[in-house]
Scaffold this motif. Structure first.
Motif, PDB file in Angstrom:
ATOM      1  N   ASN A   1       0.821  -1.208   0.000  1.00 50.58           N
ATOM      2  CA  ASN A   1       0.000   0.000   0.000  1.00 50.58           C
ATOM      3  C   ASN A   1       0.857   1.262   0.000  1.00 50.58           C
ATOM      4  O   ASN A   1       0.536   2.238  -0.661  1.00 50.58           O
ATOM      5  CB  ASN A   1      -0.961   0.001   1.186  1.00 50.58           C
ATOM      6  CG  ASN A   1      -2.144  -0.909   0.984  1.00 50.58           C
ATOM      7  OD1 ASN A   1      -2.405  -1.370  -0.118  1.00 50.58           O
ATOM      8  ND2 ASN A   1      -2.856  -1.181   2.058  1.00 50.58           N
ATOM      9  N   GLY A   2       1.962   1.231   0.738  1.00 51.85           N
ATOM     10  CA  GLY A   2       2.879   2.366   0.733  1.00 51.85           C
ATOM     11  C   GLY A   2       3.484   2.606  -0.639  1.00 51.85           C
ATOM     12  O   GLY A   2       3.631   3.748  -1.080  1.00 51.85           O
ATOM     13  N   LEU A   3       3.826   1.538  -1.326  1.00 55.27           N
ATOM     14  CA  LEU A   3       4.354   1.644  -2.684  1.00 55.27           C
ATOM     15  C   LEU A   3       3.306   2.198  -3.630  1.00 55.27           C
ATOM     16  O   LEU A   3       3.586   3.099  -4.439  1.00 55.27           O
ATOM     17  CB  LEU A   3       4.843   0.276  -3.167  1.00 55.27           C
ATOM     18  CG  LEU A   3       5.348   0.183  -4.599  1.00 55.27           C
ATOM     19  CD1 LEU A   3       6.568   1.061  -4.811  1.00 55.27           C
ATOM     20  CD2 LEU A   3       5.664  -1.269  -4.938  1.00 55.27           C
ATOM     21  N   ILE A   4       2.085   1.696  -3.517  1.00 57.96           N
ATOM     22  CA  ILE A   4       0.987   2.210  -4.347  1.00 57.96           C
ATOM     23  C   ILE A   4       0.807   3.699  -4.109  1.00 57.96           C
ATOM     24  O   ILE A   4       0.687   4.487  -5.055  1.00 57.96           O
ATOM     25  CB  ILE A   4      -0.321   1.445  -4.066  1.00 57.96           C
ATOM     26  CG1 ILE A   4      -0.223   0.005  -4.571  1.00 57.96           C
ATOM     27  CG2 ILE A   4      -1.517   2.152  -4.685  1.00 57.96           C
ATOM     28  CD1 ILE A   4      -1.350  -0.888  -4.082  1.00 57.96           C
ATOM     29  N   LEU A   5       0.796   4.101  -2.852  1.00 55.70           N
ATOM     30  CA  LEU A   5       0.605   5.510  -2.519  1.00 55.70           C
ATOM     31  C   LEU A   5       1.734   6.370  -3.086  1.00 55.70           C
ATOM     32  O   LEU A   5       1.483   7.440  -3.639  1.00 55.70           O
ATOM     33  CB  LEU A   5       0.508   5.696  -1.009  1.00 55.70           C
ATOM     34  CG  LEU A   5       0.309   7.117  -0.537  1.00 55.70           C
ATOM     35  CD1 LEU A   5      -1.014   7.691  -1.059  1.00 55.70           C
ATOM     36  CD2 LEU A   5       0.343   7.183   0.981  1.00 55.70           C
TER      37      LEU A   5
ATOM     38  N   LEU B   1      -4.824  13.627  -1.472  1.00 57.70           N
ATOM     39  CA  LEU B   1      -3.729  12.804  -0.968  1.00 57.70           C
ATOM     40  C   LEU B   1      -3.978  12.378   0.471  1.00 57.70           C
ATOM     41  O   LEU B   1      -3.646  11.254   0.856  1.00 57.70           O
ATOM     42  CB  LEU B   1      -2.408  13.552  -1.095  1.00 57.70           C
ATOM     43  CG  LEU B   1      -1.930  13.780  -2.526  1.00 57.70           C
ATOM     44  CD1 LEU B   1      -0.723  14.703  -2.555  1.00 57.70           C
ATOM     45  CD2 LEU B   1      -1.627  12.463  -3.210  1.00 57.70           C
ATOM     46  N   ALA B   2      -4.578  13.238   1.267  1.00 60.28           N
ATOM     47  CA  ALA B   2      -4.897  12.883   2.660  1.00 60.28           C
ATOM     48  C   ALA B   2      -5.884  11.717   2.700  1.00 60.28           C
ATOM     49  O   ALA B   2      -5.736  10.799   3.516  1.00 60.28           O
ATOM     50  CB  ALA B   2      -5.463  14.099   3.391  1.00 60.28           C
ATOM     51  N   VAL B   3      -6.873  11.748   1.832  1.00 58.00           N
ATOM     52  CA  VAL B   3      -7.845  10.644   1.774  1.00 58.00           C
ATOM     53  C   VAL B   3      -7.152   9.351   1.336  1.00 58.00           C
ATOM     54  O   VAL B   3      -7.372   8.292   1.914  1.00 58.00           O
ATOM     55  CB  VAL B   3      -9.026  10.987   0.826  1.00 58.00           C
ATOM     56  CG1 VAL B   3      -9.877   9.761   0.549  1.00 58.00           C
ATOM     57  CG2 VAL B   3      -9.854  12.107   1.409  1.00 58.00           C
ATOM     58  N   LEU B   4      -6.309   9.444   0.320  1.00 51.16           N
ATOM     59  CA  LEU B   4      -5.598   8.262  -0.150  1.00 51.16           C
ATOM     60  C   LEU B   4      -4.709   7.692   0.939  1.00 51.16           C
ATOM     61  O   LEU B   4      -4.655   6.464   1.130  1.00 51.16           O
ATOM     62  CB  LEU B   4      -4.765   8.597  -1.390  1.00 51.16           C
ATOM     63  CG  LEU B   4      -5.559   8.821  -2.676  1.00 51.16           C
ATOM     64  CD1 LEU B   4      -4.629   9.310  -3.774  1.00 51.16           C
ATOM     65  CD2 LEU B   4      -6.258   7.544  -3.095  1.00 51.16           C
ATOM     66  N   ARG B   5      -4.009   8.565   1.663  1.00 50.66           N
ATOM     67  CA  ARG B   5      -3.148   8.097   2.748  1.00 50.66           C
ATOM     68  C   ARG B   5      -3.948   7.357   3.809  1.00 50.66           C
ATOM     69  O   ARG B   5      -3.534   6.315   4.304  1.00 50.66           O
ATOM     70  CB  ARG B   5      -2.387   9.259   3.370  1.00 50.66           C
ATOM     71  CG  ARG B   5      -1.225   9.715   2.548  1.00 50.66           C
ATOM     72  CD  ARG B   5      -0.401  10.780   3.275  1.00 50.66           C
ATOM     73  NE  ARG B   5       0.509  11.407   2.338  1.00 50.66           N
ATOM     74  CZ  ARG B   5       0.303  12.595   1.809  1.00 50.66           C
ATOM     75  NH1 ARG B   5      -0.728  13.341   2.173  1.00 50.66           N
ATOM     76  NH2 ARG B   5       1.152  13.091   0.929  1.00 50.66           N
ATOM     77  N   SER B   6      -5.096   7.909   4.178  1.00 48.51           N
ATOM     78  CA  SER B   6      -5.906   7.264   5.214  1.00 48.51           C
ATOM     79  C   SER B   6      -6.493   5.948   4.701  1.00 48.51           C
ATOM     80  O   SER B   6      -6.607   4.980   5.451  1.00 48.51           O
ATOM     81  CB  SER B   6      -6.994   8.191   5.721  1.00 48.51           C
ATOM     82  OG  SER B   6      -7.949   8.444   4.719  1.00 48.51           O
ATOM     83  N   TYR B   7      -6.853   5.899   3.443  1.00 45.63           N
ATOM     84  CA  TYR B   7      -7.426   4.685   2.876  1.00 45.63           C
ATOM     85  C   TYR B   7      -6.383   3.583   2.730  1.00 45.63           C
ATOM     86  O   TYR B   7      -6.674   2.409   2.967  1.00 45.63           O
ATOM     87  CB  TYR B   7      -8.046   4.988   1.511  1.00 45.63           C
ATOM     88  CG  TYR B   7      -8.644   3.777   0.847  1.00 45.63           C
ATOM     89  CD1 TYR B   7      -9.834   3.230   1.295  1.00 45.63           C
ATOM     90  CD2 TYR B   7      -7.994   3.159  -0.221  1.00 45.63           C
ATOM     91  CE1 TYR B   7     -10.373   2.096   0.707  1.00 45.63           C
ATOM     92  CE2 TYR B   7      -8.527   2.034  -0.813  1.00 45.63           C
ATOM     93  CZ  TYR B   7      -9.711   1.511  -0.353  1.00 45.63           C
ATOM     94  OH  TYR B   7     -10.236   0.388  -0.947  1.00 45.63           O
ATOM     95  N   LEU B   8      -5.179   3.948   2.334  1.00 46.27           N
ATOM     96  CA  LEU B   8      -4.125   2.955   2.085  1.00 46.27           C
ATOM     97  C   LEU B   8      -3.276   2.665   3.315  1.00 46.27           C
ATOM     98  O   LEU B   8      -2.276   1.985   3.223  1.00 46.27           O
ATOM     99  CB  LEU B   8      -3.235   3.414   0.925  1.00 46.27           C
ATOM    100  CG  LEU B   8      -3.919   3.435  -0.434  1.00 46.27           C
ATOM    101  CD1 LEU B   8      -3.019   4.077  -1.483  1.00 46.27           C
ATOM    102  CD2 LEU B   8      -4.314   2.033  -0.863  1.00 46.27           C
ATOM    103  N   LYS B   9      -3.676   3.162   4.456  1.00 45.56           N
ATOM    104  CA  LYS B   9      -2.919   2.959   5.694  1.00 45.56           C
ATOM    105  C   LYS B   9      -2.926   1.514   6.108  1.00 45.56           C
ATOM    106  O   LYS B   9      -3.831   0.783   5.967  1.00 45.56           O
ATOM    107  CB  LYS B   9      -3.531   3.816   6.786  1.00 45.56           C
ATOM    108  CG  LYS B   9      -2.576   4.156   7.868  1.00 45.56           C
ATOM    109  CD  LYS B   9      -3.246   5.136   8.798  1.00 45.56           C
ATOM    110  CE  LYS B   9      -2.218   6.029   9.403  1.00 45.56           C
ATOM    111  NZ  LYS B   9      -2.772   6.941  10.352  1.00 45.56           N
TER     112      LYS B   9
END
Length: 89
Positions: A50-54, A81-89
């Motif tokens: 998920n970190g790589l995807i982000l 980006l904040a939403v993506l970070r929270s989703y991919l956490k």
């Protein structure tokens, strides 16, 4: 030049670390590891992917969607980006 090519070393290093995690997971499954330990390794692999995807997605949005030089568009990306970070956490 593509943002992926610009960040090639970091991305490849991240992929190699994920590969190491996967190899460790494979050894755990082949061995007699407890299911809790296997689940913990699976969660770590998922987090790493998920970190790589982000990282790639953020580079794509900054380079191709918002345009590298446009400060206003870059600022508009922050909530996305904040939403993506929270989703991919």
């Amino acid at each position: 030049m593509s943002h992926v090519q610009e960040n090639r070393r970091k991305l490849v290093a991240r992929v190699r670390r994920i590969g190491g995690q996967l190899a460790s997971l494979e050894r755990a499954i082949e061995g007699d590891e407890e299911c809790g330990a296997v689940l913990q390794q699976l969660a770590a692999v998922r987090g790493a992917v998920n970190g790589l995807i982000l990282q790639v997605m953020e580079g794509h949005l900054r380079a191709h969607v918002a345009g590298n030089g446009n400060a206003k568009q870059q600022d508009e990306l922050l909530p996305v980006l904040a939403v993506l970070r929270s989703y991919l956490k």
